[in-house]
Scaffold this motif. Sequence first.
Motif, short mmCIF file in Angstrom:
data_model
loop_
_atom_site.label_atom_id
_atom_site.label_comp_id
_atom_site.label_asym_id
_atom_site.label_seq_id
_atom_site.Cartn_x
_atom_site.Cartn_y
_atom_site.Cartn_z
N ALA A 185 -13.70 3.09 14.75
CA ALA A 185 -14.31 3.80 15.47
C ALA A 185 -15.67 4.21 15.22
CB ALA A 185 -13.84 5.56 15.69
N ASN A 186 -16.19 4.08 13.71
CA ASN A 186 -17.67 4.32 13.11
C ASN A 186 -17.98 3.46 11.96
OD1 ASN A 186 -18.07 7.40 12.47
ND2 ASN A 186 -15.80 7.09 13.00
N GLY A 187 -17.69 1.76 12.24
CA GLY A 187 -18.40 0.73 12.87
C GLY A 187 -17.71 0.35 11.15
N VAL A 188 -17.22 0.13 10.77
CA VAL A 188 -16.83 0.14 8.99
C VAL A 188 -15.66 -0.74 9.40
CG1 VAL A 188 -16.21 1.06 7.03
CG2 VAL A 188 -17.91 0.95 8.04
N TYR A 189 -14.79 -1.97 8.60
CA TYR A 189 -14.56 -2.81 8.41
C TYR A 189 -13.25 -2.34 7.66
CZ TYR A 189 -11.09 -6.57 7.43
OH TYR A 189 -10.17 -7.16 6.96
N GLY A 190 -12.45 -1.53 7.97
CA GLY A 190 -11.25 -0.83 7.25
C GLY A 190 -10.39 -2.26 6.44
N ALA A 191 -9.91 -1.99 5.11
CA ALA A 191 -9.16 -2.34 4.36
C ALA A 191 -8.01 -1.27 3.99
CB ALA A 191 -8.81 -3.09 3.44
N SER A 192 -6.37 -2.13 3.37
CA SER A 192 -5.56 -0.40 2.86
C SER A 192 -4.81 -0.98 1.95
CB SER A 192 -4.74 -0.60 4.48
OG SER A 192 -4.07 -1.79 5.24
N VAL A 193 -4.43 -0.09 1.01
CA VAL A 193 -3.19 0.19 0.17
C VAL A 193 -2.40 0.67 0.92
CG1 VAL A 193 -2.77 0.46 -2.09
CG2 VAL A 193 -4.79 -0.74 -1.22
N ILE A 194 -1.43 0.39 0.67
CA ILE A 194 0.25 1.09 1.04
C ILE A 194 0.93 2.55 -0.05
CG2 ILE A 194 1.97 2.10 2.52
CD1 ILE A 194 1.13 -0.28 4.60
N THR A 195 1.23 3.18 -0.15
CA THR A 195 1.31 3.90 -1.45
C THR A 195 2.88 4.52 -1.07
OG1 THR A 195 0.79 5.97 -0.60
CG2 THR A 195 -0.71 4.85 -2.56
N ALA A 196 2.97 4.98 0.53
CA ALA A 196 4.53 5.09 0.81
C ALA A 196 4.18 5.11 2.18
CB ALA A 196 4.41 6.33 0.80
N ILE A 197 5.70 4.27 2.16
CA ILE A 197 6.34 3.81 3.84
C ILE A 197 6.81 5.89 4.20
CG2 ILE A 197 7.54 3.29 5.19
CD1 ILE A 197 7.46 0.69 3.11
N THR A 198 6.33 6.21 5.03
CA THR A 198 6.76 7.67 6.08
C THR A 198 7.50 7.06 7.21
OG1 THR A 198 5.02 8.22 6.83
CG2 THR A 198 5.24 8.88 4.82
N ALA A 199 9.15 7.81 7.89
CA ALA A 199 9.56 7.44 8.99
C ALA A 199 9.13 8.83 9.35
CB ALA A 199 11.02 7.69 8.99
N GLN A 200 8.12 8.71 10.76
CA GLN A 200 7.23 9.87 10.81
C GLN A 200 7.16 9.73 12.13
OE1 GLN A 200 3.15 12.15 9.37
NE2 GLN A 200 4.07 10.16 8.58
N ASN A 201 6.95 11.15 12.79
CA ASN A 201 6.63 10.79 14.41
C ASN A 201 5.79 12.25 14.47
OD1 ASN A 201 8.69 12.83 15.05
ND2 ASN A 201 9.86 11.64 15.40
N THR A 202 5.37 12.46 15.48
CA THR A 202 5.12 14.28 15.64
C THR A 202 5.12 15.08 15.74
OG1 THR A 202 5.39 13.67 18.47
CG2 THR A 202 3.88 12.94 17.55
N GLN A 203 6.47 15.05 15.16
CA GLN A 203 7.20 16.40 15.49
C GLN A 203 7.73 17.07 12.77
OE1 GLN A 203 10.63 17.35 18.70
NE2 GLN A 203 10.25 15.60 18.79
N ALA A 204 8.00 15.61 12.64
CA ALA A 204 8.91 15.25 11.56
C ALA A 204 8.87 14.22 10.87
CB ALA A 204 10.13 16.53 11.11
N VAL A 205 8.71 14.67 9.95
CA VAL A 205 9.38 13.29 8.45
C VAL A 205 10.61 13.34 8.25
CG1 VAL A 205 8.16 12.36 6.11
CG2 VAL A 205 6.43 13.67 7.51
N SER A 206 10.82 12.13 8.31
CA SER A 206 12.70 12.11 8.24
C SER A 206 12.99 11.43 6.83
CB SER A 206 12.94 11.70 9.47
OG SER A 206 13.01 10.50 9.80
N ALA A 207 11.77 10.81 6.42
CA ALA A 207 11.83 9.92 5.22
C ALA A 207 10.37 9.13 4.76
CB ALA A 207 12.96 8.74 5.14
#
Length: 269
Positions: A31-53
């Motif tokens: 949205a701010n005009g920059v290409y994004g790359a990513s490194v994932i450190t953890a996978i969360t099971a998450q929604n708007t209410q909680a992090v379940s794992a």
Amino acid sequence: MTGKTPIALSIAGSDSGGGAGIQADLKAFSANGVYGASVITAITAQNTQAVSAVHEVPADVVAAQIETVLADLPVNAIKLGMLFSPRIIDAVAAQLADFQGPIVVDPVMIAKSGDALLQEAAINAMREKILPLATVLTPNLPEAATLLGSAEAQTPEAMAEQAKALMALGPRAVLMKGGHSSGDTCTDVLIGQGAGPLTLSAPRVHTRNTHGTGCTYSAAIAAELAKGVDLSGAVTAAHSYLQAAIRPADQLYIGAGHGPVHHFHGYWT
């Protein structure tokens, strides 16, 4: 940056609900005009209410992701988010020891739902190995208090004092985020080398949809830094972007808990 594509790298956790973490960072970068790359450190099971794992990505895989991205992509700025454990912190610190660009450190500790995103044993590692890497550290009031072992700041003056105390731990600048304060106005305070003092205030928007605000703010700062903007200018631009993303957040109907901000408010409603 003429003739070059600005690139920002997010090193953070994955939010399966899409409102925070890597997902929010990539949205804010784009949205701010920059290409994004990513490194994932953890996978969360998450929604708007909680992090379940939470599944921690092995430290050697985190290190390999960083090494592989930096070997090929000319990354202009890095944003650090959820690092979760001492093992992940050690791997990230080792891989970034020679990185020459700006690093934005968002010391993610607690999800909007209240669930822990940083192990208790990792707090000292964060202080000792990650804070000294920071071009700018962007804690909210509870995070700053935890890092300092003190009570939360209650006034802009106290926020500035805590920012100075955090700088003593190694960051070149500190942006204290005041969204957790009370009152109808939210005030952020930037203190640092070559930046600030800068105070940014905005009327509090009364909405439940504030999931991912910290991730979004720090990612937007990293995006501006990747474009070559100075730190004060980057924080000011990111503050404006975040406020503009919060105001229409209620136009999104995402989940039954704390919904996300509207990262692409400038493109669709």
